[in-house]
Design a protein around this motif. Structure first.
Motif, PDB file in Angstrom:
ATOM      1  N   ILE A  49       0.746  -1.403   0.176  1.00 28.59           N
ATOM      2  CA  ILE A  49      -0.033  -0.057   0.053  1.00 28.59           C
ATOM      3  C   ILE A  49       0.949   1.385  -0.059  1.00 28.59           C
ATOM      4  CG2 ILE A  49      -1.703   1.245   1.414  1.00 28.59           C
ATOM      5  CD1 ILE A  49      -3.014  -1.296   2.259  1.00 28.59           C
ATOM      6  N   ARG A  52       2.223   1.974  -3.367  1.00 29.03           N
ATOM      7  CA  ARG A  52       1.293   2.247  -4.154  1.00 29.03           C
ATOM      8  C   ARG A  52       1.188   4.185  -3.905  1.00 29.03           C
ATOM      9  NH1 ARG A  52      -2.939   0.066  -6.984  1.00 29.03           N
ATOM     10  NH2 ARG A  52      -4.249   1.776  -6.429  1.00 29.03           N
ATOM     11  N   SER A  62      -5.705   3.838  -2.122  1.00 25.92           N
ATOM     12  CA  SER A  62      -4.676   3.198  -1.142  1.00 25.92           C
ATOM     13  C   SER A  62      -5.209   3.260   0.135  1.00 25.92           C
ATOM     14  CB  SER A  62      -3.359   3.978  -1.295  1.00 25.92           C
ATOM     15  OG  SER A  62      -2.844   3.700  -2.391  1.00 25.92           O
ATOM     16  N   LEU A  65      -7.851   0.878   0.885  1.00 28.24           N
ATOM     17  CA  LEU A  65      -7.085  -0.496   1.124  1.00 28.24           C
ATOM     18  C   LEU A  65      -6.662  -0.485   2.619  1.00 28.24           C
ATOM     19  CD1 LEU A  65      -5.101  -0.779  -2.208  1.00 28.24           C
ATOM     20  CD2 LEU A  65      -7.327  -2.198  -1.311  1.00 28.24           C
ATOM     21  N   LYS A  69      -7.929  -3.190   4.976  1.00 26.80           N
ATOM     22  CA  LYS A  69      -6.834  -4.235   5.728  1.00 26.80           C
ATOM     23  C   LYS A  69      -6.982  -4.320   7.161  1.00 26.80           C
ATOM     24  CE  LYS A  69      -3.117  -2.872   6.808  1.00 26.80           C
ATOM     25  NZ  LYS A  69      -1.643  -2.831   7.685  1.00 26.80           N
TER      26      LYS A  69
END
Length: 117
Positions: A49, A52, A62, A65, A69
């Motif tokens: 991440i 990214r 991101s 994410l 996560k």
């Protein structure tokens, strides 16, 4: 450098899990290995991440994410602990393998810096 870190973390986890299996017991070794795998996966996903973000590939995605996560990891952690699928103390020792890997990587990096001088 990041590849070295993941290799070091995997090796330390495998060696330590084997030692726990031989000297302590199977249940403890499994709990340790699950904790180490949890730490390894968390670090790996976080590194992807961050990569990214620094390559400026959809920063908003991101951050989504990252939130996703932690949601997934939180649910997995909750299930592991409340269903008593792992021994909490050995699971926490497995999570701490991340700290040992960071210290090991720092030592390796320091040695390589000294060799360059």
């Amino acid at each position: 450098m990041i590849k070295s870190f993941f290799i070091l973390q995997a090796l330390v986890s495998i060696i330590t899990a084997t030692l726990v299996l031989v000297f302590v017991g199977q249940t403890q070794a499994i709990s340790f290995a699950v904790g180490a795998a949890f730490a390894f996966t968390n670090t790996l996903v976080l590194a992807m991440i961050i990569n990214r973000i620094f390559t400026k590939k959809s920063v908003a995605l991101s951050f989504i994410l990252i939130i996703f996560k932690y949601l997934i990891f939180g649910v997995v952690l909750y299930i592991l602990i409340t269903k008593k699928l792992v021994l909490v103390s050995w699971f926490m020792v497995g999570l701490s393998i991340l700290v040992m890997s960071i210290i090991g990587l720092a030592v390796l990096h320091l040695q390589s810096v000294k060799k360059e001088k």
